[in-house]
Design a protein around this motif. Structure first.
Motif, mmCIF file in Angstrom:
data_model
loop_
_atom_site.group_PDB
_atom_site.id
_atom_site.type_symbol
_atom_site.label_atom_id
_atom_site.label_comp_id
_atom_site.label_asym_id
_atom_site.label_seq_id
_atom_site.Cartn_x
_atom_site.Cartn_y
_atom_site.Cartn_z
ATOM 1 N N SER A 1 19.760 44.944 32.196
ATOM 2 C CA SER A 1 19.324 46.337 32.114
ATOM 3 C C SER A 1 19.312 46.724 30.647
ATOM 4 N N PHE A 2 18.563 47.744 30.326
ATOM 5 C CA PHE A 2 18.476 48.180 28.934
ATOM 6 C C PHE A 2 19.837 48.637 28.425
ATOM 7 N N ARG A 3 20.588 49.312 29.284
ATOM 8 C CA ARG A 3 21.915 49.784 28.879
ATOM 9 C C ARG A 3 22.839 48.607 28.594
ATOM 10 N N ASP A 4 22.810 47.582 29.452
ATOM 11 C CA ASP A 4 23.648 46.402 29.217
ATOM 12 C C ASP A 4 23.195 45.641 27.975
ATOM 13 N N TRP A 5 21.896 45.597 27.737
ATOM 14 C CA TRP A 5 21.382 44.924 26.544
ATOM 15 C C TRP A 5 21.907 45.591 25.278
ATOM 16 N N ARG A 6 21.899 46.918 25.264
ATOM 17 C CA ARG A 6 22.427 47.638 24.102
ATOM 18 C C ARG A 6 23.923 47.404 23.942
ATOM 19 N N LEU A 7 24.641 47.380 25.057
ATOM 20 C CA LEU A 7 26.083 47.157 24.984
ATOM 21 C C LEU A 7 26.395 45.760 24.456
ATOM 22 N N LEU A 8 25.640 44.769 24.899
ATOM 23 C CA LEU A 8 25.861 43.407 24.408
ATOM 24 C C LEU A 8 25.595 43.310 22.913
ATOM 25 N N ARG A 9 24.583 44.009 22.435
ATOM 26 C CA ARG A 9 24.322 44.011 20.996
ATOM 27 C C ARG A 9 25.484 44.633 20.234
ATOM 28 N N THR A 10 26.060 45.687 20.791
ATOM 29 C CA THR A 10 27.218 46.312 20.153
ATOM 30 C C THR A 10 28.410 45.366 20.135
ATOM 31 N N LEU A 11 28.643 44.683 21.257
ATOM 32 C CA LEU A 11 29.760 43.744 21.317
ATOM 33 C C LEU A 11 29.547 42.558 20.380
ATOM 34 N N ASP A 12 28.294 42.141 20.211
ATOM 35 C CA ASP A 12 28.012 41.011 19.327
ATOM 36 C C ASP A 12 28.301 41.342 17.865
ATOM 37 N N THR A 13 28.149 42.611 17.502
ATOM 38 C CA THR A 13 28.360 43.002 16.105
ATOM 39 C C THR A 13 29.777 43.489 15.834
ATOM 40 N N SER A 14 30.585 43.612 16.883
ATOM 41 C CA SER A 14 31.953 44.095 16.688
ATOM 42 C C SER A 14 32.865 42.954 16.273
ATOM 43 N N ILE A 15 33.948 43.308 15.593
ATOM 44 C CA ILE A 15 34.923 42.313 15.147
ATOM 45 C C ILE A 15 35.850 41.986 16.309
ATOM 46 N N PRO A 16 35.987 40.721 16.673
ATOM 47 C CA PRO A 16 36.861 40.382 17.800
ATOM 48 C C PRO A 16 38.316 40.670 17.483
ATOM 49 N N PHE A 17 39.052 41.052 18.518
ATOM 50 C CA PHE A 17 40.476 41.315 18.364
ATOM 51 C C PHE A 17 41.262 40.085 18.781
ATOM 52 N N VAL A 18 42.255 39.779 17.990
ATOM 53 C CA VAL A 18 43.147 38.668 18.297
ATOM 54 C C VAL A 18 44.515 39.238 18.591
ATOM 55 N N VAL A 19 45.063 38.897 19.742
ATOM 56 C CA VAL A 19 46.360 39.430 20.128
ATOM 57 C C VAL A 19 47.444 38.779 19.286
ATOM 58 N N PRO A 20 48.257 39.566 18.573
ATOM 59 C CA PRO A 20 49.300 38.989 17.732
ATOM 60 C C PRO A 20 50.428 38.400 18.558
ATOM 61 N N GLN A 21 51.149 37.491 17.965
ATOM 62 C CA GLN A 21 52.282 36.868 18.616
ATOM 63 C C GLN A 21 53.561 37.593 18.216
ATOM 64 N N GLY A 22 54.356 37.952 19.221
ATOM 65 C CA GLY A 22 55.643 38.571 18.951
ATOM 66 C C GLY A 22 55.497 39.859 18.184
ATOM 67 N N SER A 23 56.201 39.947 17.048
ATOM 68 C CA SER A 23 56.188 41.162 16.238
ATOM 69 C C SER A 23 55.150 41.103 15.135
ATOM 70 N N GLU A 24 54.278 40.112 15.171
ATOM 71 C CA GLU A 24 53.249 39.985 14.147
ATOM 72 C C GLU A 24 52.351 41.209 14.149
ATOM 73 N N ARG A 25 51.969 41.650 12.978
ATOM 74 C CA ARG A 25 51.134 42.834 12.856
ATOM 75 C C ARG A 25 49.770 42.576 13.475
ATOM 76 N N PHE A 26 49.266 43.572 14.196
ATOM 77 C CA PHE A 26 47.979 43.460 14.888
ATOM 78 C C PHE A 26 46.849 43.702 13.897
ATOM 79 N N VAL A 27 45.995 42.709 13.706
ATOM 80 C CA VAL A 27 44.891 42.827 12.760
ATOM 81 C C VAL A 27 43.616 42.378 13.449
ATOM 82 N N PRO A 28 42.545 43.203 13.441
ATOM 83 C CA PRO A 28 41.302 42.801 14.094
ATOM 84 C C PRO A 28 40.655 41.634 13.374
ATOM 85 N N GLY A 29 40.176 40.666 14.173
ATOM 86 C CA GLY A 29 39.424 39.553 13.625
ATOM 87 C C GLY A 29 40.255 38.434 13.055
#
Length: 226
Positions: free
Chosen positions: A197-225
């Motif tokens: 759908s056009f709405r899903d296509w736009r959302l996928l483009r947004t997700l493709d350009t976003s910085i992925p989040f990596v879940v930190p381990q333990g008390s490690e500071r949370f930093v995107p990408g």
């Protein structure tokens, strides 16, 4: 909103019964003025209900039901205004019914183009305590339940928490992990061309350009990408 709908139906029924074209009461100025006052009073009631709902949303955030309440109240106000127009212009009962059906159809048609999940998510994130320093805390689990359309707003929320070191808190780390799983399932579903759908296509483009989040381990500071 439901009592207001009943009020509008009662007002419409009274107008249809008391001000039928050609009836004795339809030409009575006193009756017409009474109907004007009654309908105007109901319009004021609807406006006050909308303002009260706005205050409620400001405290408890936005949900699907509260959006629906805004739409319903708007339709009730439009219906009452059409009743006044019907009396003032001397239109028939068929005109009043047709005008209300047209208003309802136009509203439903317009709503079909609005991404309410994204609207709710964006509003709640932008007005949350975590983003503004005042208001109510964000119910990010509710936003996650809205589906993929809420993902861009949640990404902005997590980015903000990363800047304040709050994203290392366990609930935020769990949210980031679950959002990653949700995105994987969403992308897998979108591989089927029937799901396009056009709405899903736009959302996928947004997700493709976003910085992925990596879940930190333990008390490690949370930093995107990272």
């Amino acid at each position: 909103a439901y009592p207001l709908i009943v009020t509008a139906l009662l007002a419409a029924g009274f107008v249809l019964a008391a001000l039928r074209p050609g009836s004795a009461t339809s030409s009575d100025p006193f009756i017409r003025r009474l109907v004007y006052v009654w309908v105007a009073q109901n319009i004021v009631l609807v406006i006050s209900s909308i303002l009260r709902l706005e205050l409620y949303v400001g405290i408890y955030a936005l949900t699907y039901w509260r959006v629906a309440a805004f739409v319903w109240m708007g339709l009730v106000a439009a219906g009452l205004a059409l009743i006044i127009a019907r009396i003032a212009l001397g239109k028939s009962n068929e005109w009043l019914l047709s005008a209300n059906l047209l208003t309802l159809s136009a509203t439903l048609y317009a709503c079909s183009f609005i991404n309410f999940a994204a609207l709710i998510a964006n509003y709640n994130v932008e007005h949350s305590f975590e983003m503004t320093g005042h208001g109510t805390e964000l119910d990010f689990w509710y936003l996650r339940s809205l589906g993929p359309s809420a993902r861009p707003a949640l990404d902005r929320f997590l980015e903000q928490q990363a800047r304040t070191n709050a994203a290392s808190v366990s609930p935020y780390r769990e949210l980031a992990r679950l959002l990653g799983q949700d995105e994987a399932r969403y992308r897998a579903a979108q591989e089927n061309w029937r799901a396009w759908s056009f709405r899903d296509w736009r959302l996928l483009r947004t997700l493709d350009t976003s910085i992925p989040f990596v879940v930190p381990q333990g008390s490690e500071r949370f930093v995107p990408g990272r």
